[in-house]
Enzyme design. Structure first.
Site, PDB file in Angstrom:
ATOM      1  N   GLY A   1       7.554  52.501  67.352  1.00 16.00           N
ATOM      2  CA  GLY A   1       8.826  51.827  67.095  1.00 16.00           C
ATOM      3  C   GLY A   1       8.823  51.018  65.811  1.00 16.00           C
TER       4      GLY A   1
ATOM      5  CG  HIS B   1       8.678  52.397  58.334  1.00 15.37           C
ATOM      6  ND1 HIS B   1       8.240  53.632  57.919  1.00 15.37           N
ATOM      7  CD2 HIS B   1       7.621  51.828  58.976  1.00 15.37           C
ATOM      8  CE1 HIS B   1       6.977  53.794  58.263  1.00 15.37           C
ATOM      9  NE2 HIS B   1       6.585  52.712  58.920  1.00 15.37           N
TER      10      HIS B   1
ATOM     11  CG  HIS C   1       8.400  55.524  61.892  1.00 15.24           C
ATOM     12  ND1 HIS C   1       8.488  54.190  61.592  1.00 15.24           N
ATOM     13  CD2 HIS C   1       7.220  55.695  62.546  1.00 15.24           C
ATOM     14  CE1 HIS C   1       7.405  53.567  62.043  1.00 15.24           C
ATOM     15  NE2 HIS C   1       6.622  54.448  62.617  1.00 15.24           N
TER      16      HIS C   1
ATOM     17  CG  ASP D   1      -1.740  55.815  60.576  1.00 12.71           C
ATOM     18  OD1 ASP D   1      -2.398  54.773  60.599  1.00 12.71           O
ATOM     19  OD2 ASP D   1      -0.495  55.831  60.595  1.00 12.71           O
TER      20      ASP D   1
HETATM   21  O1  PAF Z   1       0.614  56.148  64.560  1.00  7.57           O
HETATM   22  C1  PAF Z   1       1.101  55.520  65.523  1.00  7.57           C
HETATM   23  O2  PAF Z   1       2.181  54.929  65.421  1.00  7.57           O
HETATM   24  C2  PAF Z   1       0.361  55.471  66.841  1.00  7.57           C
HETATM   25  O3  PAF Z   1      -1.009  55.441  66.646  1.00  7.57           O
HETATM   26  C3  PAF Z   1       0.759  56.624  67.786  1.00  7.57           C
HETATM   27  C4  PAF Z   1       0.368  57.968  67.208  1.00  7.57           C
HETATM   28  C5  PAF Z   1       2.247  56.589  68.050  1.00  7.57           C
HETATM   29  C6  PAF Z   1       0.023  56.456  69.117  1.00  7.57           C
HETATM   30  O4  PAF Z   1       0.361  55.271  69.735  1.00  7.57           O
END
Ligand code: PAF
Length: 286
Positions: free
Chosen positions: A31, A34, A37, A157
């Protein structure tokens, strides 16, 4: 757009979609959405097409935070997130809570976790030893609930994406992992929900991450250089910001994540830096 909170409702809908041969694209998030996402959501839509379905999950997963980390103050704004998802044409937002995702955990009755044992060990895994166990566990559970054909993750990430790809291969999840490039602010700061913690002075200092990457790029452009020398380059850049503290910097093969001692073009670089109490990460292919 539907907002589902129960596993049974989400699974039932996903099964119906699959019966109708609709492809399901999935974007797991915590959540506080931004533009980064939203680029994942658009990629999911592009890949599944208008006939396909896009699911976004919003769940701040406690098992990937250590007790010392920012779980309780992690930014949340569900109303705004739902409005953004609606605008992007998301079909379903799955918003479970802790009791749904980890039933019985408070009474010690939840005891199954997924652990990747190689790629998860260094970098983030070394700094945050319980982090990836939480990530792989929740992502595996979400895959079993949403039943996606593909799931989209952000390259910010980088290690997380590599760990999840390995988990998917090792555990035979029938889906494809798609990784989408980092979205940055105009001045170079990689978008992150945690940028919200940065006040004016610290926001400016957060630029040391992208500056360190740019400086390393300049150094390796003519010829490969030792990782030790580059580490000192990074330390100098970070030291220029009074509230910044380098957690780690790593130079590694982008696929295997194995450390490289001679660093040149094509090597992946990742770093984690504390700006005050806020821990930021960034990475790039050199
Ligand atoms: O990257 C993230 O926001 C989190 O690590 C994920 C993949 C949603 C798991 O909680």
């Amino acid at each position: 757009m539907r907002v589902l909170r129960s596993i049974a409702a989400m699974q039932r809908l996903a099964q119906d979609w699959r019966r109708d041969s609709a492809r399901i694209g999935f974007v797991p998030t915590m959540g506080y959405l931004h533009a980064g996402h939203l680029s994942l959501v658009r990629e999911a839509r592009r890949r599944v097409g208008r006939a396909g379905k896009v699911v976004v999950s919003i769940y701040v997963n406690p098992t990937q935070f250590a007790p010392t980390e920012d779980l309780s103050r992690y930014p949340r704004d569900l109303k705004r997130d739902l409005a953004l998802c609606r605008k992007e044409g998301v079909d379903v937002v799955f918003v479970p809570n802790d009791a749904t995702m980890y039933p019985g955990k408070a009474e010690g009755k939840y005891s199954t976790y997924v652990v990747e044992e190689t790629l998860a060990v260094r970098m983030e895994g070394a700094s945050r030893p319980t982090h990836f166990r939480g990530v792989t566990t929740i992502v595996a559970k979400l895959f079993n609930i949403v039943l996606p054909d593909l799931a989209v993750f952000g390259a910010k990430d980088w290690q997380q994406a590599a760990v999840i790809k390995r988990m998917v291969a090792d555990l035979n999840f029938p889906l494809r992992i798609v990784v989408v490039p980092i979205v940055r602010e105009a001045d170079g700061l990689a978008l992150s929900s945690r940028n919200r913690y940065l006040t004016g002075r610290r926001r400016a200092q957060a630029l040391v991450l992208s500056r360190a990457i740019a400086q390393v790029r300049r150094v390796v452009r003519p010829a490969p250089v030792s990782a030790g020398r580059l580490r000192r380059v990074v330390q100098r850049v970070i030291a220029a910001a009074p509230d910044a503290r380098l957690d780690y910097v790593a130079f590694f093969d982008p696929e295997t994540l194995l450390p490289q001692t001679r660093v040149g073009r094509g090597t992946q670089m990742a770093l984690a830096v504390f700006i005050g109490r806020t821990r930021l990460i960034d990475n790039a292919r050199l």
